[in-house]
Scaffold this motif. Structure first.
Motif, PDB file in Angstrom:
ATOM      1  N   SER A 170       1.168  -1.028   0.485  1.00 47.40           N
ATOM      2  CA  SER A 170      -0.047   0.581  -0.033  1.00 47.40           C
ATOM      3  C   SER A 170       1.017   1.432   0.381  1.00 47.40           C
ATOM      4  O   SER A 170       2.270   1.167   0.456  1.00 47.40           O
ATOM      5  CB  SER A 170      -0.697   0.192   1.337  1.00 47.40           C
ATOM      6  OG  SER A 170      -0.631   0.010   2.467  1.00 47.40           O
ATOM      7  N   CYS A 171       0.354   2.030  -0.483  1.00 51.61           N
ATOM      8  CA  CYS A 171       0.785   3.850  -0.376  1.00 51.61           C
ATOM      9  C   CYS A 171       1.508   3.488   0.658  1.00 51.61           C
ATOM     10  O   CYS A 171       0.569   3.799   1.521  1.00 51.61           O
ATOM     11  CB  CYS A 171      -0.062   4.887  -1.090  1.00 51.61           C
ATOM     12  SG  CYS A 171       0.669   6.009  -1.736  1.00 51.61           S
ATOM     13  N   ASP A 172       2.501   4.637   0.619  1.00 47.17           N
ATOM     14  CA  ASP A 172       3.066   5.078   2.549  1.00 47.17           C
ATOM     15  C   ASP A 172       2.460   6.612   2.485  1.00 47.17           C
ATOM     16  O   ASP A 172       2.555   7.162   3.619  1.00 47.17           O
ATOM     17  CB  ASP A 172       4.509   5.127   2.557  1.00 47.17           C
ATOM     18  CG  ASP A 172       5.036   6.393   1.013  1.00 47.17           C
ATOM     19  OD1 ASP A 172       4.384   6.998   0.996  1.00 47.17           O
ATOM     20  OD2 ASP A 172       6.326   6.064   0.831  1.00 47.17           O
ATOM     21  N   SER A 173       1.434   7.197   1.662  1.00 50.01           N
ATOM     22  CA  SER A 173       0.822   7.870   1.831  1.00 50.01           C
ATOM     23  C   SER A 173      -0.328   7.693   2.621  1.00 50.01           C
ATOM     24  O   SER A 173      -1.266   8.882   3.597  1.00 50.01           O
ATOM     25  CB  SER A 173       0.623   9.569   1.047  1.00 50.01           C
ATOM     26  OG  SER A 173       2.100   9.577   0.972  1.00 50.01           O
ATOM     27  N   CYS A 174      -1.240   7.074   1.828  1.00 49.56           N
ATOM     28  CA  CYS A 174      -2.683   6.271   2.337  1.00 49.56           C
ATOM     29  C   CYS A 174      -2.433   5.142   2.495  1.00 49.56           C
ATOM     30  O   CYS A 174      -1.865   4.565   1.886  1.00 49.56           O
ATOM     31  CB  CYS A 174      -3.806   7.397   1.444  1.00 49.56           C
ATOM     32  SG  CYS A 174      -3.660   6.697  -0.237  1.00 49.56           S
ATOM     33  N   GLU A 175      -4.248   4.506   2.779  1.00 50.39           N
ATOM     34  CA  GLU A 175      -4.379   3.520   2.376  1.00 50.39           C
ATOM     35  C   GLU A 175      -4.412   2.366   1.141  1.00 50.39           C
ATOM     36  O   GLU A 175      -4.268   1.105   0.678  1.00 50.39           O
ATOM     37  CB  GLU A 175      -4.667   2.885   3.070  1.00 50.39           C
ATOM     38  CG  GLU A 175      -5.904   3.084   3.944  1.00 50.39           C
ATOM     39  CD  GLU A 175      -4.175   2.332   5.344  1.00 50.39           C
ATOM     40  OE1 GLU A 175      -3.889   1.109   5.204  1.00 50.39           O
ATOM     41  OE2 GLU A 175      -3.368   3.335   5.704  1.00 50.39           O
ATOM     42  N   LYS A 176      -4.748   3.920  -0.419  1.00 49.82           N
ATOM     43  CA  LYS A 176      -4.596   2.869  -1.387  1.00 49.82           C
ATOM     44  C   LYS A 176      -3.901   2.006  -1.969  1.00 49.82           C
ATOM     45  O   LYS A 176      -2.007   1.821  -1.052  1.00 49.82           O
ATOM     46  CB  LYS A 176      -4.728   4.157  -2.144  1.00 49.82           C
ATOM     47  CG  LYS A 176      -6.245   4.609  -1.805  1.00 49.82           C
ATOM     48  CD  LYS A 176      -6.631   5.361  -3.398  1.00 49.82           C
ATOM     49  CE  LYS A 176      -7.845   6.225  -3.012  1.00 49.82           C
ATOM     50  NZ  LYS A 176      -7.717   7.158  -3.642  1.00 49.82           N
ATOM     51  N   ALA A 177      -3.251   0.715  -3.181  1.00 46.88           N
ATOM     52  CA  ALA A 177      -2.558   0.297  -3.636  1.00 46.88           C
ATOM     53  C   ALA A 177      -1.773   0.894  -3.946  1.00 46.88           C
ATOM     54  O   ALA A 177      -1.788   1.728  -5.335  1.00 46.88           O
ATOM     55  CB  ALA A 177      -3.705  -0.941  -4.506  1.00 46.88           C
ATOM     56  N   ALA A 178       0.348   0.505  -4.068  1.00 47.91           N
ATOM     57  CA  ALA A 178       0.687   1.165  -4.422  1.00 47.91           C
ATOM     58  C   ALA A 178       1.025   1.222  -6.396  1.00 47.91           C
ATOM     59  O   ALA A 178       0.502  -0.463  -6.235  1.00 47.91           O
ATOM     60  CB  ALA A 178       2.184   1.036  -4.173  1.00 47.91           C
ATOM     61  N   VAL A 179       1.442   1.627  -7.043  1.00 47.40           N
ATOM     62  CA  VAL A 179       1.529   1.092  -8.320  1.00 47.40           C
ATOM     63  C   VAL A 179       2.693   1.395  -9.123  1.00 47.40           C
ATOM     64  O   VAL A 179       3.761   1.456  -9.826  1.00 47.40           O
ATOM     65  CB  VAL A 179       0.609   2.733  -9.179  1.00 47.40           C
ATOM     66  CG1 VAL A 179      -0.742   2.103  -8.771  1.00 47.40           C
ATOM     67  CG2 VAL A 179       1.490   3.755  -9.059  1.00 47.40           C
TER      68      VAL A 179
END
Ligand code: SF4
Ligand SMILES: [Zn+2]
Ligand SMILES: [Zn+2]
Length: 336
Positions: A14-23
């Motif tokens: 997950s993104c290190d700034s939010c919970e979304k999946a990282a790209v």
């Protein structure tokens, strides 16, 4: 590292700034970002770099020619410049494309450049090689003497020819629209490859002439700026998709044989082994340029290359006895 989608059989960080999946995982910075936060970081880098490279003068109008090819880099460049400067009354942005005459590759990419310019409400100018009295690239490839040699260096030669003529094409468009500045879409990978190519050639002069030209304009030519120069190619691509920009994905059929292709592989391999290599290469070029500036400031004489003068044959700018385009014309046996 959290699992963004616990139902998935794959581990998606997950993104290190939010919970979304990282790209994207930025090995060079240690950051892991989702689409939204990657876009934010790309925009921030471009805007910071633009502020440093483009020094608008109070009370003066500035026309910027944005060189667009239809590919992802120049699409992101144009979109960003319109976003950051488009509303300013003292700035005019014009898109310009050089049509090299490469069947199957250039026409669809020009369509993308035209459709992006229309979407953004930007004037789009095109110049073709024949309009500039150059022969089209498809014919160049046929004519090159190397085309029939066993080691088949034709593609390598093709890009040497094309690079010279395209530069003249961009200068022509800059003159046509009265540009004060030319913006080019070189990304971090392109810049790092160029630095490595110059170093491999022992070519300090080219390193000194490398864009951005903010502090060292080359007389007689509109200075070039390269606001995407710290953004890796992969991130530009993701950003272009995130913004749904119309982009042409194909590569030029001549690209793979070019010397740049070898440097592209080398830089990508080094970056994978030692993250930060690309930044290091570009920083080194900046340091060489800044050393030159210090020498000039200390009164050590102007170490800048001689300012260019008009070529006696075609009027294009050159620092030699005739311009590179005329050298290429000779090589190909083309009459003036
Ligand atoms: S890859 Fe070579 S031939 Fe193709 S557009 Fe680029 S410079 Fe020209
Ligand atoms: Zn995020
Ligand atoms: Zn010339």
């Amino acid at each position: 590292m959290e699992e963004a989608d616990s139902g998935s059989p794959f581990l998606v960080p997950s993104c290190d700034s939010c919970e979304k999946a990282a790209v994207v995982e930025q090995a060079y910075s240690g950051r892991i970002l989702c689409g939204k936060h990657l876009a934010k970081s790309v925009r921030k880098k471009i805007s910071k770099e633009l502020r440093q490279q483009l020094q608008l003068k109070r009370g003066e109008h500035t026309t910027i020619l944005v060189a667009v090819s239809g590919g992802k880099d120049s699409a992101v460049l144009l979109d960003s410049l319109v976003d950051l400067l488009g509303k300013r009354p003292d700035v005019t942005i014009v898109a310009g494309t050089v049509d090299e005459g490469i069947e199957g590759y250039r026409p669809p990419s020009i369509d993308c450049a035209t459709s992006l310019s229309e979407r953004l409400g930007i004037r789009h100018e095109i110049v073709t090689y024949p309009e500039l009295s150059f022969i089209e690239m498809d014919e160049v490839v046929q004519r090159l003497p190397m085309a029939i040699s066993k080691d088949n260096n034709a593609p390598r030669m093709a890009c040497s020819y094309c690079g010279v003529f395209r530069r003249q094409g961009i200068n022509h468009l800059a003159e046509r629209v009265g540009a004060d500045v030319i913006a080019l879409g070189h990304n971090l990978d392109d810049m790092a490859q160029t630095v490595l190519m110059n170093v491999s050639n022992g070519d300090i002069e080219r390193t000194l002439r490398l864009a951005p030209h903010t502090n060292t304009p080359v007389d007689g030519l509109a200075p070039r700026i390269v606001p995407l120069r710290w953004v890796p190619e992969q991130e530009i691509h993701l950003y272009a998709l995130h913004r749904s920009l119309p982009i042409h994905h194909e590569e030029c059929p001549n690209a793979r044989g070019a010397l740049r292709w070898r440097h592209r592989e080398i830089v990508a391999g080094m970056e994978a082994d030692v993250p930060g290599t690309r930044h290091g290469l570009v920083r080194m070029a900046d340091q060489i340029k800044s050393l030159r500036d210090q020498v000039v400031e200390l009164g050590g004489g102007d170490t800048r290359p001689d300012p260019p003068h008009p070529c006696p044959r075609c009027g294009g700018m050159t620092s030699g006895t005739q311009c590179k385009a005329c050298d290429m014309r000779d090589l190909l046996g083309v009459d003036d």
